[in-house]
Design an enzyme around this catalytic site. Structure first.
Site, PDB file in Angstrom:
ATOM      1  N   ASP A  71       7.042   4.775 -12.146  1.00  0.00           N
ATOM      2  CA  ASP A  71       5.797   4.043 -12.365  1.00  0.00           C
ATOM      3  C   ASP A  71       4.612   5.010 -12.387  1.00  0.00           C
ATOM      4  O   ASP A  71       3.830   5.031 -11.442  1.00  0.00           O
ATOM      5  CB  ASP A  71       5.626   3.015 -11.233  1.00  0.00           C
ATOM      6  N   GLU A  83       7.849  -7.818 -10.840  1.00  0.00           N
ATOM      7  CA  GLU A  83       6.835  -7.977  -9.787  1.00  0.00           C
ATOM      8  C   GLU A  83       6.362  -9.436  -9.727  1.00  0.00           C
ATOM      9  O   GLU A  83       5.171  -9.723  -9.775  1.00  0.00           O
ATOM     10  CB  GLU A  83       5.683  -6.985  -9.998  1.00  0.00           C
ATOM     11  N   GLU A  89      -4.276   5.694 -11.753  1.00  0.00           N
ATOM     12  CA  GLU A  89      -3.822   5.009 -10.538  1.00  0.00           C
ATOM     13  C   GLU A  89      -3.262   5.982  -9.497  1.00  0.00           C
ATOM     14  O   GLU A  89      -3.674   5.958  -8.349  1.00  0.00           O
ATOM     15  CB  GLU A  89      -2.770   3.962 -10.919  1.00  0.00           C
TER      16      GLU A  89
HETATM   17  C1  GCU Z   1       2.085  -0.663 -11.263  1.00  0.00           C
HETATM   18  C2  GCU Z   1       0.739  -1.116 -10.785  1.00  0.00           C
HETATM   19  C3  GCU Z   1       0.576  -2.598 -10.900  1.00  0.00           C
HETATM   20  C4  GCU Z   1       0.925  -3.047 -12.319  1.00  0.00           C
HETATM   21  C5  GCU Z   1       2.296  -2.546 -12.702  1.00  0.00           C
HETATM   22  C6  GCU Z   1       2.672  -2.801 -14.150  1.00  0.00           C
HETATM   23  O1  GCU Z   1       3.083  -1.092 -10.367  1.00  0.00           O
HETATM   24  O2  GCU Z   1       0.549  -0.721  -9.439  1.00  0.00           O
HETATM   25  O3  GCU Z   1      -0.764  -2.909 -10.586  1.00  0.00           O
HETATM   26  O4  GCU Z   1       0.873  -4.424 -12.421  1.00  0.00           O
HETATM   27  O5  GCU Z   1       2.360  -1.158 -12.523  1.00  0.00           O
HETATM   28  O6  GCU Z   1       2.775  -1.829 -14.888  1.00  0.00           O
HETATM   29  O7  GCU Z   1       2.861  -3.929 -14.543  1.00  0.00           O
END
Ligand code: GCU
Length: 613
Positions: free
Chosen positions: A318, A239, A346
């Site tokens: 996730d 990400e 979440e």
């Molecule tokens: C999910 C979450 C993110 C987080 C990511 C992670 O995608 O929405 O906010 O950063 O997990 O586990 O790093």
């Protein structure tokens, strides 16, 4: 900053705060035992026991808490809990199954908490540490009382100025560590893989000697300030985070470089396995996100240094409401693995909707033998709210995580009942039983009104609360259900994306065949027509409708029972207000998902219930 006078969560029987001058776990243990008048207990240090082990022995009308250094504290809490709940004392020598029982706090230094549902950060505000030491000691007490021993202070997404935690803010980090140390809780810090570049090093390439030297020198400084720091946590190449891929290096090369820098100090490098293509084109049918962790890491088995732990999320996506166990756990026998769970709700109701996790963990343990991993971690559900958790019942998930981390045996009912008794000792036994029942079925109810049968991702994009069936359908995150007028789901068998091939037997065959795949995961693994006949004789579309109606009806029942419970205030007011929101949410999920599928399929509900046009 205001400090309210409540002992948080499940320790209402401990009235006073632990005094600031106590610095050793044994001192805290002695203080805690002295708080309960009708208890005769004595501490007996035993250097022959492992540091965290204890044994409770009855001796001449008193209870002896024999233990290692922190073991005595764990023993004291075990004794106090048994005393308060009126349950038998644990017998024999007790020691934790997992040496590292970690909470990962996704706290940013601006005071926000990524995916936080209990208010702002308990320790960061205005780009610096800013906390009430009384509350932090209470937190330490809470963590020790359920056996958690590592706390990562900052978000895995390391936003400026969190890099300063291992630089100019080291004295503040050291002071914070000092508050938790008497409770046997060690700190960990999330680090930014590219940090050397903000300090004059032209690259972050893990094989570059200047980079290696920078991290080694940095580790010397960090451990000089906090000698018992547990280690570093890293989210790399995920990400949009920096990582070794930029330099054509593997994740073993990246992790080992950091691990070698911290090894002389006894540090542990926790490296997250949450890596996937988050820039996917929805038209691309070859890339299948659940395959990603295994594809990236399985070939690296055996290449990680001894002080690296690879932290793998429980499922391949996730933290969805229902996912199969991640196949990565079975593919890396020569690597230290940690299981990562998410207590922050979440995708599971955001600490508004009730969602007690022990039943989910019991199911996970049925497929994942506990010895497959060497440590456990959970994304924290804590925040600055008065009750620390947003919803008073969300405390159960932290408590239960600690209990499972000590002893990963499936026992949802027992753990939930224990938490209810400890938290609400004043409530009549039948009412405690009713509350335990609500909690026990909360995950099932939520799952029924959520996305159907393992489909995932029908949630509102970004904030992840409430339904949006097509919200993620054309986005770059690899999260598709491909519902059309005839069928829904993705074929993840050998004939499709091949994901089922990542599993060993018997999981592979069980998931690959719709006849043996558990109903709850059917649409995770298979693309099926709406007229597919399920094991119970119902068609898929009818089952989707039925589940959603049932989920809503169950929630209404839970609300009715909850309203009749004599919970103490303020918990009652908070729980009831949140239940009203949950009912609205459940109604929305039920109506929107059913309408979505009815519009596509044109199929009527066999029972003629209201589905909107
Ligand atoms: C999910 C979450 C993110 C987080 C990511 C992670 O995608 O929405 O906010 O950063 O997990 O586990 O790093």
């Amino acid at each position: 900053m205001k400090t309210e006078n409540r002992t948080p969560a499940w320790l209402p029987f401990l009235p006073l705060d632990v005094p600031a001058e106590l610095t050793e776990p044994a001192q805290v243990a002695a203080f805690e035992l002295s708080q309960v008048e009708d208890l005769r207990a004595e501490l007996r240090p035993d250097p022959d026991l492992p540091e965290e082990a204890y044994e409770l022995l009855a001796e001449g009308g008193a209870t002896i808490v024999r233990g290692g250094r922190t073991g005595m504290l764990y023993g004291a809490y075990a004794l106090l809990a048994a005393h308060a709940a009126g349950t038998p004392l644990p017998t024999g020598v007790r020691k934790p199954f997992y040496p590292a029982r970690m909470i990962n706090c996704w706290d940013n230094m601006d005071g926000s908490v990524e995916r936080g549902y209990a208010g702002r950060s308990l320790w960061f505000e205005g780009e610096r540490f800013d906390y009430d030491p009384v509350r932090i000691r209470r937190l330490g007490r809470l963590l020790a009382s359920c056996g958690i021993n590592v706390l990562c202070v900052n978000n895995v997404n390391v936003h400026w100025p969190a890099q300063q935690l291992i630089d100019g803010m080291l004295p503040d980090l050291a002071a914070f560590a000092g508050l938790l140390r008497p409770f046997g809780v060690r700190l960990m810090v999330s680090v930014d893989f590219s940090q050397p570049m903000s300090d004059g090093v032209p690259t972050a390439d893990p094989l570059d000697s200047a980079v290696q030297a920078w991290w080694a020198a940095r580790a010397d400084r960090v451990w000089a300030a906090v000698p018992d720091l547990y280690g570093f946590l890293v989210k790399a190449d995920s990400e949009h985070r920096p990582g070794p891929f930029t330099y054509g290096r593997s994740h073993a090369e990246g992790a080992n470089m950091l691990a070698r820098a911290i090894a002389p100090h006894g540090g542990t490098l926790v490296w997250r396995a949450f890596v996937y293509n988050c820039m996917q084109d929805w038209r691309d049918t070859k890339t299948d996100r659940p395959c990603a962790a295994y594809d990236t890491y399985a070939p690296l088995d055996g290449q990680f240094d001894g002080n690296v732990i690879l932290q793998v999320k429980n499922g391949p996506f996730d933290f969805q409401v229902r996912e199969p166990v991640s196949p990565t756990f079975f593919a890396m026998p020569r690597t230290n693995l940690a299981l990562e769970l998410q207590l922050a709700q979440e995708y599971t109701g955001q600490q508004i909707d009730l969602y007690a996790m022990p039943p989910m963990w019991d199911e996970l343990l049925a497929d994942l033998p506990p010895e497959r991993v060497c440590a456990v971690a959970a994304v924290s559900n804590l925040g600055r709210d008065e009750n620390l958790f947003g919803h008073p019942f969300a405390a159960l998930n932290l408590y239960a995580f600690g209990r499972y981390a000590w002893d990963p045996a499936p026992r949802a009912e027992t753990v939930i009942a224990a938490w209810v008794s400890l938290t609400y000792p004043g409530m009549p036994a039948e009412d405690r039983g009713r509350l335990a029942q609500i909690l026990l079925c909360s995950r099932h109810a939520y799952e029924l009104y959520n996305a159907p049968l393992g489909l995932c991702w029908m949630v509102s994009p970004n904030n992840h609360y409430g339904p949006s069936p097509d919200g993620y359908e054309y986005q770059a995150w690899g999260t598709y259900h491909k519902a059309n007028r005839d069928a829904v789901g993705i074929d993840r068998t050998a004939a499709g994306t091949g994901y089922t091939e990542q599993y060993p037997e018997p999981l592979r065959s069980r998931y690959a065949d719709p006849a043996t795949c558990p109903d709850e995961l059917l649409l995770f693994f298979h693309r099926l027509r709406y007229d597919f006949v399920m094991r119970d004789g119902r068609t898929l579309i009818q089952r989707i409708y039925d589940d959603h109606f049932e989920g809503f009806a169950l929630t209404e029942k839970m609300a009715e029972t909850l309203r009749a419970l004599p919970l103490p205030e303020p918990d009652r007011a908070v729980a009831l207000a949140r239940m009203d929101l949950q009912l609205k949410n459940a109604r929305e999920w039920c109506d929107i998902i059913n309408t979505f599928f009815r519009r596509l399929s044109g199929a009527d509900d066999a029972h003629g219930r209201k589905i909107w046009d």
